[in-house]
Enzyme design. Structure first.
Site, short mmCIF file in Angstrom:
data_model
loop_
_atom_site.label_atom_id
_atom_site.label_comp_id
_atom_site.label_asym_id
_atom_site.label_seq_id
_atom_site.Cartn_x
_atom_site.Cartn_y
_atom_site.Cartn_z
N ALA A 111 -46.32 3.03 6.88
CA ALA A 111 -47.74 3.33 6.66
C ALA A 111 -47.84 4.86 6.57
CB ALA A 111 -48.57 2.80 7.81
N GLY A 131 -52.57 10.58 12.38
CA GLY A 131 -51.59 9.48 12.31
C GLY A 131 -52.29 8.16 12.11
N ASN A 132 -51.59 7.07 12.33
CA ASN A 132 -52.21 5.75 12.24
C ASN A 132 -51.54 4.80 13.22
OD1 ASN A 132 -49.96 4.31 10.86
ND2 ASN A 132 -50.39 5.84 9.27
N HIS A 133 -52.07 3.57 13.29
CA HIS A 133 -51.64 2.62 14.33
C HIS A 133 -50.37 1.84 14.00
CE1 HIS A 133 -55.00 3.30 16.89
NE2 HIS A 133 -55.88 3.02 15.94
N SER A 134 -49.69 2.16 12.90
CA SER A 134 -48.49 1.37 12.57
C SER A 134 -47.46 1.46 13.70
CB SER A 134 -47.88 1.91 11.27
OG SER A 134 -46.59 1.39 11.11
#
Ligand code: CTP
Length: 404
Positions: free
Chosen positions: A280, A212-215
C-alpha cells in the site's frame, strides 16, 4: 526450511534388520517439520518395536487390519491412511514386500495401504547383495518404477550376513536428502524469481513524523512464503511492518519510503519472472521534509504534498516477459476502476479488494478478492484467509507458466 515441513508422511516398515534405522528416520522427519504415521508389517516388529516408532512419530503405529487389543476390534482403515498421506515411503523395503507390491498381494496392512495410495510412493530397498542383484528382485524394481514409484537406491557396505556389498538400506540422512532433492526439483515454481512488494510506506514530514497507512504487510508476506514453498526464489521488498518471513528462502529487503521501494524494485525487476505489487504505497509525500522537528505555533498548519512515483505502473511500462500482478483497493465502481488500472499499469492480472466486502481490507486476517485478467475475465473468489488468497494468486502464476 525443509520442503518436508508440514508434509504428511506415511512410513511403511517391512521386516529387515534395517528396520532399526527407522527410529532415526522418523526423528529426522519430525525434525524437518513433517507429520508421520507408521505402518509396520508383522515381521518388522521383530526388529524395532511399535512403541519406539509411535513415541517418535507421536502417533499410534498401525500394523494389522483391526486393532486386536480393542474389545470391539476397530478396523484400521487403510484407504483413509493412504489418502491422508502426501507421500508414502516404504523403508526398509524387503524383497518380500516389494514382490507383494508388484503383484497386489495385500495380505498385510502395509501392502493394502500401498495399493490405495494416490500420493507419490518411494521405496528404499534393503537386502543382501546377491538378493539385490537377483533377476526377480530387479524385476520388482522395474515393475514398481513402471508404476511411477521412485526407488531410493541401496548403499554399499557391510551387510547383516557379514558379506560386504550393495544392498544396505540408504542411511536415514541420505533418504531425507533424496526426498528433499526430489520434491524440490518438482516444485512448480522451481527456477522462477519473484519480486513482491508488501506493507505500507512512510513518507517523512520531519525527523519524527510521517504520513503512512494501516497496511500490516500480511498479504505480501503470505504471498512471499507461499511462493517460496512452491520453489520460487523470492525478493520481498517490505515497508515498515512487524512481520517476518516464515520461509528462509525469502530475501526480505526492508524499505521505508515509496522512493526507496521504487529504487529496490527497479534494481531487481529486470531479472525476475514475476512481480506482485501488494504494498500500500503512499500516493503522496511532503514536498519538503523539515530537517528539524516542526514546532507547534500557528492554529492551522498545512503540508504541501507531491505525488510519489507509481511503482507498479513504472514496472508495467518497462516489462518484457514478466508476469505482472497488481492489487486494487476500491470503494465504488470496483470492476470498472480495476479494468482501467489493468490498462493504465499494463498488468497481466489484478486482484481486486472491495472495501464493501465484509472481511476484506487492512488489518484483517481474511480477504475477499476478485481476479480480473488482461482479457477482462472476471473471477470472484470466496471470503478466505489471506494465506488461502495467497495460494489462489500463486495458482494463477503456476497456470500462467504451465500454459507457456
Ligand atoms: N502502487 C504502486 N505504487 C504507488 C501506488 C500504488 O506500486 N505509488 C500499486 C499497489 O501496490 C497496488 C496497485 O498499485 O498493487 C494499486 O494501487 P491503488 O492504491 O489501489 O491504486 P492507485 O493506482 O494508487 O489509484 P487510486 O489511488 O486512484 O485508486
Amino acid at each position: 526450511m525443509s520442503v518436508l515441513n508440514g508434509k504428511k508422511i506415511l512410513l511403511g516398515v517391512s521386516g529387515g534388520i534395517a528396520a532399526y534405522k527407522t527410529a532415526s528416520l522418523v526423528r529426522l522427519f519430525i525434525k524437518a517439520g513433517a507429520h508421520v504415521q507408521v505402518i509396520m508389517t508383522p515381521a518388522s516388529k521383530d526388529f524395532v518395536t511399535p512403541l519406539t516408532l509411535s513415541t517418535l512419530s507421536k502417533n499410534p503405529v498401525h500394523s494389522s487390519f483391526f486393532n486386536q487389543d480393542d474389545e470391539d476390534a476397530v478396523w484400521n482403515n487403510h484407504v483413509d491412511l493412504a489418502l491422508w498421506a502426501d507421500l508414502m515411503l516404504i523403508a526398509p523395503a524387503t524383497s518380500n514386500t516389494l514382490s507383494k507390491m508388484t503383484t497386489g498381494n495385500s495380505d498385510n496392512l502395509l501392502v493394502a495401504t500401498y495399493l490405495s495410495a494416490k500420493c507419490p510412493v518411494y521405496f528404499a530397498p534393503a537386502m543382501d547383495l546377491d538378493m539385490y542383484k537377483h533377476p526377480s528382485v530387479l524385476a520388482s524394481f522395474n515393475a514398481l518404477k513402471s508404476f511411477g514409484n521412485i526407488m531410493i537406491p541401496a548403499e554399499s557396505g557391510e551387510l547383516a550376513s557379514g558379506l560386504s556389498g550393495e544392498g544396505r538400506m540408504a542411511e536415514p540422512e541420505n533418504i531425507i536428502a533424496f526426498l528433499e532433492a526430489d520434491l524440490e526439483s518438482k516444485l512448480p515454481l522451481k527456477g522462477k524469481k519473484i519480486l513482491i512488494t508488501a506493507g505500507p510506506t512512510y513518507e517523512a514530514i520531519d525527523p519524527v513524523r510521517f504520513i503512512g497507512n494501516h497496511s500490516s504487510g500480511k498479504m505480501g508476506f503470505d504471498l512471499a512464503n507461499e511462493a517460496a514453498n512452491l520453489g520460487a526464489q523470492v525478493i520481498l521488498v517490505a515497508g515498515p511492518t512487524h512481520y517476518k518471513a516464515k520461509n528462509n528462502l525469502v530475501e526480505v529487503i526492508g524499505v521505508v519510503s515509496a522512493q526507496e521501494m521504487y529504487d529496490v524494485c527497479h534494481e531487481y525487476f529486470k531479472d525476475v519472472d514475476v512481480a506482485i505489487a501488494a504494498a500500500a504505497v503512499a500516493d503522496y509525500r511532503p514536498k519538503v521534509v523539515a530537517t528539524q522537528k516542526i514546532k507547534k505555533a500557528a492554529d492551522e498548519f498545512s503540508i504541501e504534498l507531491e505525488k510519489t512515483k507509481d511503482i507498479l505502473a513504472s514496472l508495467g511500462a518497462i516489462k518484457k516477459n514478466q508476469f505482472l500482478i497488481g492489487f486494487a483497493l476500491e470503494t465504488e465502481n470496483e470492476i470498472e476502476n480495476a479494468k482501467l488500472k489493468i490498462q493504465k499499469k499494463n498488468l497481466d492480472l489484478i486482484v481486486l479488494n472491495s472495501l464493501q466486502d465484509e472481511g476484506a481490507g487492512f488489518k484483517k486476517e481474511t480477504n475477499k478478492v476478485t481476479f480480473i485478467d488482461q482479457d477482462f475475465k472476471i473471477e470472484p473468489m470466496e471470503l478466505k484467509s489471506k494465506e488461502s488468497v495467497a495460494v489462489d494468486i500463486l495458482n494463477k502464476v503456476v497456470s500462467h507458466f504451465a500454459k507457456l
